[in-house]
Design an enzyme around this catalytic site. Structure first.
Site, short mmCIF file in Angstrom:
data_model
loop_
_atom_site.label_atom_id
_atom_site.label_comp_id
_atom_site.label_asym_id
_atom_site.label_seq_id
_atom_site.Cartn_x
_atom_site.Cartn_y
_atom_site.Cartn_z
N ASP B 28 0.32 -6.13 -3.64
CA ASP B 28 0.66 -7.04 -4.74
C ASP B 28 -0.45 -7.00 -5.79
O ASP B 28 -1.63 -7.15 -5.44
CB ASP B 28 0.77 -8.49 -4.21
CG ASP B 28 2.10 -8.75 -3.54
OD1 ASP B 28 2.92 -7.81 -3.45
OD2 ASP B 28 2.33 -9.90 -3.11
N LYS B 85 9.63 -8.10 -8.20
CA LYS B 85 10.48 -9.03 -7.44
C LYS B 85 11.52 -9.71 -8.32
O LYS B 85 11.23 -10.15 -9.43
CB LYS B 85 9.61 -10.12 -6.80
CG LYS B 85 8.78 -9.65 -5.61
CD LYS B 85 8.08 -10.84 -4.98
CE LYS B 85 6.97 -10.44 -4.02
NZ LYS B 85 7.45 -9.76 -2.81
N GLY B 156 2.27 -15.50 1.56
CA GLY B 156 1.29 -16.37 0.91
C GLY B 156 0.50 -17.25 1.85
O GLY B 156 -0.18 -18.18 1.41
N LYS B 168 8.72 -7.74 16.05
CA LYS B 168 9.02 -7.62 17.48
C LYS B 168 10.48 -7.93 17.77
O LYS B 168 11.13 -7.26 18.57
CB LYS B 168 8.14 -8.59 18.30
CG LYS B 168 6.73 -8.06 18.53
CD LYS B 168 6.01 -8.97 19.50
CE LYS B 168 4.86 -8.23 20.17
NZ LYS B 168 4.14 -9.11 21.10
N GLY B 217 2.07 -12.28 5.32
CA GLY B 217 0.93 -12.82 6.06
C GLY B 217 -0.09 -11.78 6.49
O GLY B 217 -1.09 -12.10 7.11
N GLY B 238 0.15 -8.80 0.46
CA GLY B 238 0.33 -9.66 -0.71
C GLY B 238 -0.97 -10.23 -1.18
O GLY B 238 -1.76 -9.57 -1.86
N SER B 239 -1.24 -11.46 -0.79
CA SER B 239 -2.38 -12.19 -1.32
C SER B 239 -3.71 -11.75 -0.72
O SER B 239 -4.77 -12.05 -1.26
CB SER B 239 -2.17 -13.68 -1.05
OG SER B 239 -0.81 -14.03 -1.26
#
Lengths: 196, 297
Positions: B28, B85, B156, B168, B217, B238-239
């Site tokens: 990101d 997005k 996030g 999984k 995550g 992402g973050s």
């Protein structure tokens, strides 16, 4: 016969499957091995550089020490197939990247390439392509494909799309701007295996 | 060669593009400078956003498609593919992103959904990636034309727990299809609300018919390596990169971790001295209304 597929990133499984199928169709013995780290390339009878992101592949190939090994193998006459990003990596020159970015090409083939020559993903295309020495109407899949804009004297262009060369051979090296590994037509893989 | 024979936007081209990202890290980014850092680190693509998911979460309100000016500036600054997005079901945002040349569109639960239905992605030339929490959801998205699936995780948060659970669950469900006969697979298709032919194909291939990335995550090199170890084809971060103290180091480390996930001693070296990591939020402390993964169906 040991064929190494550089397995850092990209269309690795597809090339492995295509090569396994080619070898079984030819009734010859051969092993396909995936290469992520240095030390394996010198044992291979042929090397495949699959498609992926050329910038990513180049960076990791140099970091892992595979790049120098491929340069040595190519120089000693081991057949090398580069598809899409693999074609970019084989070249001596490519169009300018973002300022400050280091392209780190292998410089094994006397060709100059243009990245994303046909545009962005929306411009990606499929087309039946005649490839000299291989056959007609090969189902060629171009995905954000590069193209060869200049060939050295020892390089034979094998196919063109418009003004661009999209397949070329220089001795033991075969460069394709498209993806023969994601179609069921194995003619180009047979052509490559015959080079071994 | 007849240039009229050129075919664009086929399923093979869409899935082929997604397959080219395998074994890679998609990062990101919110500016051309960040996109440059991602490209230099060896990212296979960047996701162009106006704010990273943790910031979107913090600010609240309606989260929409990024300003096309931001996306265009990022497209012009790098040679790797650029994704962007759209809100779930927002056909028009997707058409705008396609028009400005985004290479792939993420129909994402990180943005506020615009519809209870997802976009009919088969009508587009550009390929799509969609989030999924389980096999049924993944196959429903594929039947709508998604060329890539990613786990939803919990975006996030910097907490990898839900991404682990989702990958999984999806891979376990695929394994459980093995050995089932035709009528048993039809029963599974009804239970998971997925098209029967895609259940059959998945059972036969013993994997999803499209590329399957992990997301939501993933914040550290060890997180990224864990997702590869669990069987993801690649990773979205992402973050975790641009909220870390040293984004360059973190970006490099995550790319190297994905390439060395089977070598703990190398991962140890990679993970040393990266500086402060994303603070993150323990998912267990989230209010039900703050959970993003339940958006979409």
């Amino acid at each position: 016969m040991l064929i190494g597929v550089i397995a850092i990133q990209g269309n690795v499984a597809e090339h492995v499957n295509a090569l396994e199928r080619t070898i079984s169709e030819r009734n010859c013995h051969g092993t396909i091995t995936r290469i992520k780290h240095s030390g394996l390339v010198p044992d291979c009878d042929a090397i495949v550089l699959p498609g992926g992101e050329s910038t990513t592949l180049a960076r990791l190939m140099w970091r892992e020490g595979i790049a120098t090994e491929i340069q040595c193998a190519a120089e000693s006459g081991v057949p090398v197939l580069g598809t899409c990003a693999g074609l970019v990596l084989l070249a001596v020159r490519s169009d300018a990247q973002r300022e400050g970015a280091e392209p780190h090409l292998l410089g094994a083939m006397d060709i100059e390439v243009k990245r994303n020559a046909f545009g962005r993903q929306c411009d990606s295309f499929e087309v039946p392509l005649d490839v000299a020495g291989v056959g007609d109407a090969f189902p060629a899949v171009f995905i954000r494909a590069p193209a060869i804009v200049q060939c050295g004297r020892a390089v034979s262009p094998l196919a063109r799309v418009g003004e661009y060369v999209v397949a070329a051979q220089e001795g033991n090296m075969l460069a394709l701007a498209f993806h023969p590994e994601i179609t069921s037509d194995m003619r180009l893989h047979h052509y490559f295996v015959e080079m071994i | 060669m007849d240039l009229n024979e050129l075919r664009h936007g086929t399923e093979l081209l869409k899935r082929g593009f997604a397959a080219m990202q395998k074994g890679g890290v998609i990062m990101d980014v919110t500016t051309p400078a960040e996109a440059g850092i991602a490209e230099d680190a060896g990212a296979v693509a960047v996701m162009a956003l106006h704010a990273v998911p943790s910031e979107i979460r913090r600010v609240g309100g309606v989260a929409r498609m990024a300003d096309p000016e931001v996306v265009s500036a990022i497209i012009d600054s790098v040679t790797i593919p650029v994704m962007a997005k759209t809100r779930i079901g927002h056909v028009m945002e997707a058409k705008i992103l396609e028009a400005i040349g985004a290479d792939m569109i993420d129909e994402s639960e990180v943005l506020t959904p615009a519809d209870e239905f997802h976009i009919d992605k088969s009508l587009f030339t550009v390929p799509f990636v969609c989030g999924a929490r389980n096999l049924g959801e993944a196959l429903r998205r594929i039947s709508e034309g998604a060329a890539m699936v990613r786990t939803k995780g919990e975006a996030g948060t910097g907490d990898v727990r839900e991404a682990v659970r989702h990958i999984k669950l999806i891979l376990g469900s695929i394994r459980s299809l093995k050995g089932k006969n035709h009528e048993e697979l039809l029963k599974v298709a009804r239970e998971i609300e997925a098209p029967a032919e895609l259940v059959m194909e998945t059972a036969k291939l013993q994997r999803l018919p499209v590329v399957n990335f992990a997301a939501g995550g993933v914040a550290t090199p060890a997180d990224a390596a864990l997702m590869m170890y669990l069987g993801a084809d690649g990773v979205f971060v992402g973050s975790g990169i641009f909220t870390a103290e040293n984004p360059e180091k973190m970006a490099n480390a995550i790319v190297e971790a994905v390439n060395n996930y089977e070598k703990p001693e190398v991962l140890a070296e990679i993970s040393k001295g990266l500086g402060a990591q994303m603070k993150g939020i323990d998912i267990g402390t989230l209010d039900e209304r703050e959970v993003l993964q339940t958006r979409g169906w």
